[in-house]
Scaffold this motif. Sequence first.
Motif, short mmCIF file in Angstrom:
data_model
loop_
_atom_site.label_atom_id
_atom_site.label_comp_id
_atom_site.label_asym_id
_atom_site.label_seq_id
_atom_site.Cartn_x
_atom_site.Cartn_y
_atom_site.Cartn_z
N TRP A 135 69.07 99.44 -20.87
CA TRP A 135 69.42 98.77 -22.13
C TRP A 135 68.24 97.98 -22.70
O TRP A 135 68.00 97.99 -23.90
CB TRP A 135 70.65 97.87 -21.95
N GLU A 136 67.47 97.36 -21.83
CA GLU A 136 66.34 96.56 -22.32
C GLU A 136 65.37 97.42 -23.14
O GLU A 136 64.89 97.02 -24.20
CB GLU A 136 65.64 95.96 -21.10
N ARG A 137 65.11 98.63 -22.62
CA ARG A 137 64.19 99.53 -23.32
C ARG A 137 64.82 100.05 -24.62
O ARG A 137 64.14 100.18 -25.65
CB ARG A 137 63.81 100.69 -22.38
N TRP A 138 66.11 100.33 -24.55
CA TRP A 138 66.80 100.80 -25.75
C TRP A 138 66.82 99.73 -26.84
O TRP A 138 66.64 100.02 -28.02
CB TRP A 138 68.24 101.21 -25.41
N GLU A 139 67.04 98.49 -26.39
CA GLU A 139 67.09 97.40 -27.36
C GLU A 139 65.77 97.30 -28.13
O GLU A 139 65.75 97.13 -29.35
CB GLU A 139 67.38 96.09 -26.60
N LYS A 140 64.70 97.48 -27.38
CA LYS A 140 63.38 97.43 -27.99
C LYS A 140 63.20 98.57 -29.00
O LYS A 140 62.63 98.39 -30.08
CB LYS A 140 62.34 97.61 -26.86
N GLU A 141 63.71 99.73 -28.64
CA GLU A 141 63.57 100.89 -29.52
C GLU A 141 64.40 100.71 -30.80
O GLU A 141 63.97 101.09 -31.89
CB GLU A 141 64.00 102.17 -28.79
N ILE A 142 65.59 100.17 -30.65
CA ILE A 142 66.44 99.98 -31.83
C ILE A 142 65.80 98.92 -32.74
O ILE A 142 65.82 99.06 -33.96
CB ILE A 142 67.89 99.62 -31.43
N ASP A 143 65.19 97.90 -32.14
CA ASP A 143 64.45 96.92 -32.95
C ASP A 143 63.32 97.63 -33.71
O ASP A 143 63.12 97.40 -34.90
CB ASP A 143 63.83 95.82 -32.06
N TRP A 144 62.62 98.49 -33.00
CA TRP A 144 61.52 99.24 -33.64
C TRP A 144 62.06 100.08 -34.80
O TRP A 144 61.46 100.13 -35.88
CB TRP A 144 60.84 100.14 -32.58
N MET A 145 63.20 100.74 -34.56
CA MET A 145 63.80 101.55 -35.64
C MET A 145 64.07 100.68 -36.86
O MET A 145 63.76 101.06 -37.99
CB MET A 145 65.13 102.16 -35.18
N LEU B 43 77.59 106.18 -20.42
CA LEU B 43 78.59 105.91 -21.46
C LEU B 43 78.61 104.42 -21.82
O LEU B 43 78.69 104.07 -23.00
CB LEU B 43 79.98 106.37 -20.97
N VAL B 44 78.47 103.57 -20.81
CA VAL B 44 78.40 102.13 -21.07
C VAL B 44 77.18 101.84 -21.95
O VAL B 44 77.25 101.08 -22.92
CB VAL B 44 78.33 101.35 -19.73
N LEU B 45 76.07 102.49 -21.61
CA LEU B 45 74.83 102.31 -22.37
C LEU B 45 75.00 102.76 -23.82
O LEU B 45 74.60 102.08 -24.76
CB LEU B 45 73.71 103.10 -21.66
N GLN B 46 75.63 103.91 -23.99
CA GLN B 46 75.85 104.44 -25.34
C GLN B 46 76.67 103.47 -26.19
O GLN B 46 76.41 103.29 -27.37
CB GLN B 46 76.56 105.81 -25.26
N ILE C 5 85.60 109.42 -31.02
CA ILE C 5 86.13 108.37 -31.90
C ILE C 5 87.03 107.42 -31.09
O ILE C 5 86.99 106.21 -31.26
CB ILE C 5 86.86 108.99 -33.12
N LYS C 6 87.79 108.02 -30.17
CA LYS C 6 88.66 107.20 -29.33
C LYS C 6 87.82 106.25 -28.45
O LYS C 6 88.11 105.07 -28.32
CB LYS C 6 89.49 108.14 -28.44
N GLU C 7 86.77 106.81 -27.89
CA GLU C 7 85.93 106.04 -26.96
C GLU C 7 85.12 104.95 -27.68
O GLU C 7 84.98 103.85 -27.18
CB GLU C 7 84.97 107.03 -26.30
N TYR C 8 84.59 105.29 -28.86
CA TYR C 8 83.69 104.37 -29.56
C TYR C 8 84.41 103.54 -30.63
O TYR C 8 83.82 102.65 -31.21
CB TYR C 8 82.53 105.14 -30.21
N GLY C 9 85.64 103.92 -30.92
CA GLY C 9 86.40 103.15 -31.91
C GLY C 9 86.06 103.50 -33.34
O GLY C 9 86.74 103.09 -34.27
N ARG C 10 84.99 104.24 -33.55
CA ARG C 10 84.62 104.62 -34.91
C ARG C 10 83.58 105.74 -34.86
O ARG C 10 83.11 106.12 -33.79
CB ARG C 10 84.05 103.43 -35.68
#
Length: 444
Positions: A175-185, A251-254, A330-335
């Motif tokens: 998650w730490e690396r993903w968070e950085k990437e989403i910030d970059w995006m 899945l938790v990460l997603q 949709i069920k899993e992510y709520g949207r």
Amino acid sequence: MASAWLLFSLFLFFIIFSAAKEFQSPHFSCLHEIHERERSSASVQETAVHGLLMRLLPSHASSFQFRIISKEECNGKLCFIIRNHPSAKQDASPEILIEGVTGVEISAGLHWYLKYFCSAHISWEKTGGVQLDTVPKPGSLPLVPHDGIFVQRPVQWSYYQNAVTSSYSFAWWDWERWEKEIDWMAFQGINLPLAFTGQEAIWQKVFQRFNFSTSDLDDFFGGPAFLAWSRMNNLHGWGGPLPQTWLNNQLVLQKKILARMYDFGMTPVLPAFSGNVPAAIKSRFPNARVTQLGNWFSVNSNTRWCCTYLLEPTDPLFVDIGKSFIEQQIKEYGRSSHIYNCDTFDENTPPSDNPQYISSLGAAIYEGMQSGDSAAVWLMQGWLFSYDPFWQPPQMKALLHSVPIGRMVVLDLYAEVKPIWTTSNHFYGVPYIWKVPIIPLFFV
Ligand SMILES: *[C@@H]1O[C@H](CO)[C@@H](O)[C@H](O)[C@H]1NC(C)=O
């Protein structure tokens, strides 16, 4: 020749796209309205940008104020506006006000300010990383011109990634690396990212409902670094099986990834069913109509890992599985953000060049999506058209016109070298996104 192309496609792992022009179609206006209605609240998006500032430059946490504004304040488009804060120059007050239609616009505005007014550099580690030493201390940030800086987004959507990025890069990310990437995006103004993480956990639930067993699926999914190819009907089982803990954790990460993307006001693109089914389909559904695909560069040419099974579009299971997969997400992510990527023939040659067959396959893919989400739009990589000479105008047209215009968007995946839009009469009228690839980062 084939191996040269393979090498290229192997190295092509970070890709950014930008839309060539506004998409004109009643369905797109409808989709934009849905996106506006479903977008996170202003305060959630403002908080997301504040969080990004706290991660990047905590010393300046109170130097900036962020505010979501309406599209009307941007002359009907997406934009950001950088202004001197009305209370600037009083101690400990914000100095710069950044407004934008979404959290992505505000983040892009913050990047703009730091880059052009403070000479900062914000990038991936391999392209210089984050360099902020030139940013003046709080209280002495440079002012912008009196009227402010107004930057309108030239295109509606900026897409990011290739379906193979998951395996080249993301397989090892926490998650730490993903968070950085989403910030970059967000800093780069990306608002249409692929969100492919964790899909095997969804597939597992869907295929279990269709009575496939764990060992059927162990032979279907690839290992983490090879999922891109087991998802795209190229390989199966190689590098697997995936432990249940890995499936669950992805899945938790997603869910974290999606939540953060939505907080910024992004439109994450989810996967859809392409017709790719486990080999066990023959025993689970003896009457199912399936075709075995050819050998896509299998490991040591061993057919143990290749030659996956493709459900025929005429089989009722096609739409059933497609629908279940969308519904389960949709069920899993709520949207959902209603845009789904799907590539059946990324580097596989279709079993038939009959345009009718290709058209019915495209129609079944879309029907699966739409039965699960009535607002669905299919986003397809156009790589197949540059890769495989199989795709002559009648076959291309059949695939592109298999769904109503406005329900599909094509990514012109190699457009700066071998643009397809020029030779296909603009994808025969199907909206497309022109792109720039950023290639071999591992050579840097
Ligand atoms: C799965 O198996 C059960 C029990 O044999 C059967 O009732 C059900 O219809 C099957 N599901 C599907 C989707 O075929």
